[in-house]
Write a protein that holds these residues in place. Sequence first.
Motif, PDB file in Angstrom:
ATOM      1  N   GLN A 117      -3.867  -1.345 -12.977  1.00  0.00           N
ATOM      2  CA  GLN A 117      -3.202  -2.492 -12.739  1.00  0.00           C
ATOM      3  C   GLN A 117      -2.330  -1.360 -11.890  1.00  0.00           C
ATOM      4  OE1 GLN A 117      -2.053  -2.793 -16.885  1.00  0.00           O
ATOM      5  NE2 GLN A 117      -3.057  -4.229 -16.566  1.00  0.00           N
ATOM      6  N   LEU A 118      -2.787  -0.388 -10.927  1.00  0.00           N
ATOM      7  CA  LEU A 118      -1.781  -0.685  -9.920  1.00  0.00           C
ATOM      8  C   LEU A 118      -1.770  -0.907  -8.518  1.00  0.00           C
ATOM      9  CD1 LEU A 118      -4.104   3.096  -8.648  1.00  0.00           C
ATOM     10  CD2 LEU A 118      -2.347   2.996 -10.393  1.00  0.00           C
ATOM     11  N   PRO A 119      -0.248  -1.002  -8.735  1.00  0.00           N
ATOM     12  CA  PRO A 119       0.721  -2.086  -6.889  1.00  0.00           C
ATOM     13  C   PRO A 119      -0.601  -1.987  -6.308  1.00  0.00           C
ATOM     14  CG  PRO A 119       2.315  -0.520  -8.116  1.00  0.00           C
ATOM     15  CD  PRO A 119       0.897   0.082  -8.756  1.00  0.00           C
ATOM     16  N   MET A 120      -1.072  -3.136  -5.031  1.00  0.00           N
ATOM     17  CA  MET A 120      -1.463  -2.959  -3.860  1.00  0.00           C
ATOM     18  C   MET A 120      -1.122  -3.559  -2.916  1.00  0.00           C
ATOM     19  SD  MET A 120      -5.275  -4.136  -5.829  1.00  0.00           S
ATOM     20  CE  MET A 120      -6.044  -4.334  -7.499  1.00  0.00           C
ATOM     21  N   TYR A 121      -0.939  -3.171  -2.244  1.00  0.00           N
ATOM     22  CA  TYR A 121      -0.394  -2.879  -0.378  1.00  0.00           C
ATOM     23  C   TYR A 121      -1.611  -2.807   0.478  1.00  0.00           C
ATOM     24  CZ  TYR A 121       3.340  -1.787  -3.793  1.00  0.00           C
ATOM     25  OH  TYR A 121       5.091  -2.097  -4.441  1.00  0.00           O
ATOM     26  N   TRP A 122      -1.481  -4.412   0.908  1.00  0.00           N
ATOM     27  CA  TRP A 122      -2.389  -5.107   2.230  1.00  0.00           C
ATOM     28  C   TRP A 122      -2.152  -4.694   3.516  1.00  0.00           C
ATOM     29  CZ3 TRP A 122      -7.068  -5.891  -0.348  1.00  0.00           C
ATOM     30  CH2 TRP A 122      -7.105  -5.720  -1.980  1.00  0.00           C
ATOM     31  N   GLU A 123      -2.922  -4.086   3.691  1.00  0.00           N
ATOM     32  CA  GLU A 123      -2.429  -3.985   5.614  1.00  0.00           C
ATOM     33  C   GLU A 123      -2.028  -5.376   6.473  1.00  0.00           C
ATOM     34  OE1 GLU A 123      -3.909  -1.349   9.231  1.00  0.00           O
ATOM     35  OE2 GLU A 123      -5.345  -2.111   8.072  1.00  0.00           O
ATOM     36  N   GLU A 124      -3.259  -6.305   5.880  1.00  0.00           N
ATOM     37  CA  GLU A 124      -3.822  -7.177   6.767  1.00  0.00           C
ATOM     38  C   GLU A 124      -2.531  -8.429   6.388  1.00  0.00           C
ATOM     39  OE1 GLU A 124      -7.004  -8.472   5.417  1.00  0.00           O
ATOM     40  OE2 GLU A 124      -6.649  -9.015   3.098  1.00  0.00           O
ATOM     41  N   LEU A 125      -1.478  -7.961   4.785  1.00  0.00           N
ATOM     42  CA  LEU A 125      -1.136  -8.791   4.506  1.00  0.00           C
ATOM     43  C   LEU A 125       1.116  -8.200   4.964  1.00  0.00           C
ATOM     44  CD1 LEU A 125      -0.818 -10.063   1.137  1.00  0.00           C
ATOM     45  CD2 LEU A 125      -2.098 -11.290   3.458  1.00  0.00           C
ATOM     46  N   GLY A 126       0.827  -7.389   5.839  1.00  0.00           N
ATOM     47  CA  GLY A 126       1.897  -6.537   6.649  1.00  0.00           C
ATOM     48  C   GLY A 126       2.723  -6.318   5.339  1.00  0.00           C
ATOM     49  N   ASP A 127       2.169  -5.861   4.160  1.00  0.00           N
ATOM     50  CA  ASP A 127       2.864  -5.019   3.310  1.00  0.00           C
ATOM     51  C   ASP A 127       3.475  -3.951   3.702  1.00  0.00           C
ATOM     52  OD1 ASP A 127       2.406  -6.895   1.301  1.00  0.00           O
ATOM     53  OD2 ASP A 127       0.951  -6.345   0.383  1.00  0.00           O
ATOM     54  N   MET A 128       3.396  -2.689   4.467  1.00  0.00           N
ATOM     55  CA  MET A 128       3.917  -2.193   5.003  1.00  0.00           C
ATOM     56  C   MET A 128       5.466  -1.501   4.627  1.00  0.00           C
ATOM     57  SD  MET A 128       3.451   1.091   5.630  1.00  0.00           S
ATOM     58  CE  MET A 128       1.886   1.646   6.078  1.00  0.00           C
ATOM     59  N   SER A 129       6.069  -3.453   5.075  1.00  0.00           N
ATOM     60  CA  SER A 129       7.278  -3.229   4.945  1.00  0.00           C
ATOM     61  C   SER A 129       7.940  -3.567   3.368  1.00  0.00           C
ATOM     62  CB  SER A 129       6.902  -4.656   5.997  1.00  0.00           C
ATOM     63  OG  SER A 129       6.884  -5.826   4.459  1.00  0.00           O
ATOM     64  N   LEU A 130       7.279  -3.650   2.228  1.00  0.00           N
ATOM     65  CA  LEU A 130       7.434  -3.399   1.209  1.00  0.00           C
ATOM     66  C   LEU A 130       7.481  -1.986   0.437  1.00  0.00           C
ATOM     67  CD1 LEU A 130       4.972  -6.593   0.118  1.00  0.00           C
ATOM     68  CD2 LEU A 130       7.671  -6.247   0.495  1.00  0.00           C
ATOM     69  N   ILE A 131       6.896  -1.204   1.370  1.00  0.00           N
ATOM     70  CA  ILE A 131       6.338  -0.030   0.784  1.00  0.00           C
ATOM     71  C   ILE A 131       7.901   0.915   0.473  1.00  0.00           C
ATOM     72  CG2 ILE A 131       5.856   2.667   1.081  1.00  0.00           C
ATOM     73  CD1 ILE A 131       3.846   0.940   0.393  1.00  0.00           C
ATOM     74  N   ALA A 132       8.760   0.508   0.967  1.00  0.00           N
ATOM     75  CA  ALA A 132      10.729   1.035   0.912  1.00  0.00           C
ATOM     76  C   ALA A 132      10.657   0.674  -0.815  1.00  0.00           C
ATOM     77  CB  ALA A 132      11.362   0.783   1.914  1.00  0.00           C
ATOM     78  N   GLU A 133      10.274  -0.757  -1.127  1.00  0.00           N
ATOM     79  CA  GLU A 133      10.689  -0.956  -2.290  1.00  0.00           C
ATOM     80  C   GLU A 133       9.797  -0.335  -3.414  1.00  0.00           C
ATOM     81  OE1 GLU A 133       8.666  -4.910  -4.358  1.00  0.00           O
ATOM     82  OE2 GLU A 133      10.173  -4.757  -3.290  1.00  0.00           O
ATOM     83  N   LEU A 134       8.796   0.104  -2.743  1.00  0.00           N
ATOM     84  CA  LEU A 134       7.591   1.050  -3.860  1.00  0.00           C
ATOM     85  C   LEU A 134       8.400   2.581  -4.418  1.00  0.00           C
ATOM     86  CD1 LEU A 134       5.340   1.893  -5.466  1.00  0.00           C
ATOM     87  CD2 LEU A 134       4.258   2.031  -3.113  1.00  0.00           C
ATOM     88  N   ILE A 135       8.712   3.285  -2.614  1.00  0.00           N
ATOM     89  CA  ILE A 135       8.970   4.405  -2.636  1.00  0.00           C
ATOM     90  C   ILE A 135      10.986   4.431  -3.802  1.00  0.00           C
ATOM     91  CG2 ILE A 135      10.483   5.799  -1.721  1.00  0.00           C
ATOM     92  CD1 ILE A 135       8.499   5.453   1.235  1.00  0.00           C
TER      93      ILE A 135
END
Length: 117
Positions: free
Chosen positions: A95-113
């Motif tokens: 149940q790890l959060p998944m971030y997808w390059e193809e969906l442009g999720d790099m922009s969501l990384i700040a929220e994860l951090i």
Amino acid sequence: MNQIKIYIAGKYTGLPHDEAYTKFALTKMQLMIAGFDEQNIVNPMQLGIAPETDWHEAMHICMSKLRECKAIYIQSDWRDSFGARKEIKLAATLQLPMYWEELGDMSLIAELIATGV
């Protein structure tokens, strides 16, 4: 700040070693630019696994490192990699959060951090 660890999943097998190494290094650099500390990014290409290592042994090492992480970042070529698909399945089970390059999720990384641990 205590950050979570993130694992990079993507295609390695079948690519020239230098090309795979560069691809994973670029993703690691992008995660660092987004705010991750280097020691909190698990890059499978930097786990000390020799290119000639048996695939099953290499996957065992990678899966054990993935289990230490709290999130996974998935490169867009994941469909072409049986190993990456196994890593994604394990991440889903954990149940790890998944971030997808193809969906442009790099922009969501700040929220994860920002959530930290």
